[in-house]
Enzyme design. Structure first.
Site, PDB file in Angstrom:
ATOM      1  N   LEU A  73       7.163  11.248 -31.251  1.00  0.00           N
ATOM      2  CA  LEU A  73       6.365  10.259 -31.956  1.00  0.00           C
ATOM      3  C   LEU A  73       6.568   8.937 -31.227  1.00  0.00           C
ATOM      4  O   LEU A  73       7.676   8.648 -30.758  1.00  0.00           O
ATOM      5  CB  LEU A  73       6.819  10.113 -33.413  1.00  0.00           C
ATOM      6  CG  LEU A  73       6.609  11.316 -34.326  1.00  0.00           C
ATOM      7  CD1 LEU A  73       7.262  11.086 -35.673  1.00  0.00           C
ATOM      8  CD2 LEU A  73       5.132  11.607 -34.492  1.00  0.00           C
ATOM      9  N   ASP A  74       5.532   8.135 -31.122  1.00  0.00           N
ATOM     10  CA  ASP A  74       5.656   6.838 -30.468  1.00  0.00           C
ATOM     11  C   ASP A  74       6.697   5.989 -31.174  1.00  0.00           C
ATOM     12  O   ASP A  74       7.022   6.202 -32.346  1.00  0.00           O
ATOM     13  CB  ASP A  74       4.314   6.103 -30.484  1.00  0.00           C
ATOM     14  CG  ASP A  74       3.267   6.781 -29.613  1.00  0.00           C
ATOM     15  OD1 ASP A  74       3.668   7.500 -28.673  1.00  0.00           O
ATOM     16  OD2 ASP A  74       2.073   6.603 -29.876  1.00  0.00           O
ATOM     17  N   GLU A  75       7.187   4.985 -30.466  1.00  0.00           N
ATOM     18  CA  GLU A  75       8.232   4.120 -31.010  1.00  0.00           C
ATOM     19  C   GLU A  75       7.820   3.490 -32.340  1.00  0.00           C
ATOM     20  O   GLU A  75       8.616   3.402 -33.270  1.00  0.00           O
ATOM     21  CB  GLU A  75       8.580   3.025 -30.001  1.00  0.00           C
ATOM     22  CG  GLU A  75       9.702   2.111 -30.451  1.00  0.00           C
ATOM     23  CD  GLU A  75      10.085   1.089 -29.402  1.00  0.00           C
ATOM     24  OE1 GLU A  75      11.117   0.425 -29.605  1.00  0.00           O
ATOM     25  OE2 GLU A  75       9.366   0.941 -28.392  1.00  0.00           O
ATOM     26  N   ASP A  76       6.570   3.063 -32.457  1.00  0.00           N
ATOM     27  CA  ASP A  76       6.113   2.410 -33.688  1.00  0.00           C
ATOM     28  C   ASP A  76       5.721   3.400 -34.781  1.00  0.00           C
ATOM     29  O   ASP A  76       5.487   3.009 -35.916  1.00  0.00           O
ATOM     30  CB  ASP A  76       4.932   1.492 -33.396  1.00  0.00           C
ATOM     31  CG  ASP A  76       5.342   0.292 -32.555  1.00  0.00           C
ATOM     32  OD1 ASP A  76       6.516  -0.119 -32.642  1.00  0.00           O
ATOM     33  OD2 ASP A  76       4.494  -0.232 -31.816  1.00  0.00           O
ATOM     34  N   SER A  77       5.629   4.695 -34.448  1.00  0.00           N
ATOM     35  CA  SER A  77       5.240   5.720 -35.424  1.00  0.00           C
ATOM     36  C   SER A  77       6.431   6.165 -36.238  1.00  0.00           C
ATOM     37  O   SER A  77       7.576   6.086 -35.806  1.00  0.00           O
ATOM     38  CB  SER A  77       4.652   6.940 -34.712  1.00  0.00           C
ATOM     39  OG  SER A  77       3.481   6.583 -34.020  1.00  0.00           O
TER      40      SER A  77
END
Length: 122
Positions: A73-77
């Site tokens: 998952l992306d860092e902001d997700s």
């Protein structure tokens, strides 16, 4: 947690051949918070004050080695992240032939053009 303790695993799998156990794998689920990178070790020279999975998962919650994330998952997700000790399972789940469904939350209004671009694929 003891590495032999399966209480924290969502399920375990055992591969047997001729009644001899050859592998014993463990699979886990976790909620990945935002601002955490989906990797256990920093691979670049400068860490730049980022939080990694290895920072939020302790040996009290998972085995100390051999655990890998299935996908990322992306860092902001934030959301469900599957972990396993079985590289073959990780590879199978990441294949394009395995259907995946994602939910996204947006800030602000989205245009019809942006929706159509998303429907065509990112």
């Amino acid at each position: 947690m003891n590495d032999d303790d399966d209480d924290d695993a969502i399920f375990t799998s055992t591969l047997s051949s001729n009644n001899v156990v050859t592998t014993h794998q463990r699979h886990f689920k976790m909620y990945k918070p935002a601002k955490v990178l989906t990797q256990f070790k920093f691979t670049h020279r400068k860490r730049r004050n980022r939080t990694l999975l290895g920072d939020v998962i302790t040996k009290d919650t998972l085995p100390s080695s051999g655990v890998m994330a299935i996908g990322r998952l992306d860092e902001d997700s934030e959301g469900l992240l599957l972990l396993t000790t079985d590289g073959k399972v990780s590879e199978q789940v990441r294949r394009k032939s395995v259907e995946k469904e994602y939910y996204a939350q947006l800030d602000g209004q989205i245009t019809q053009e942006a929706i159509e671009r998303l429907q065509r694929g990112v």
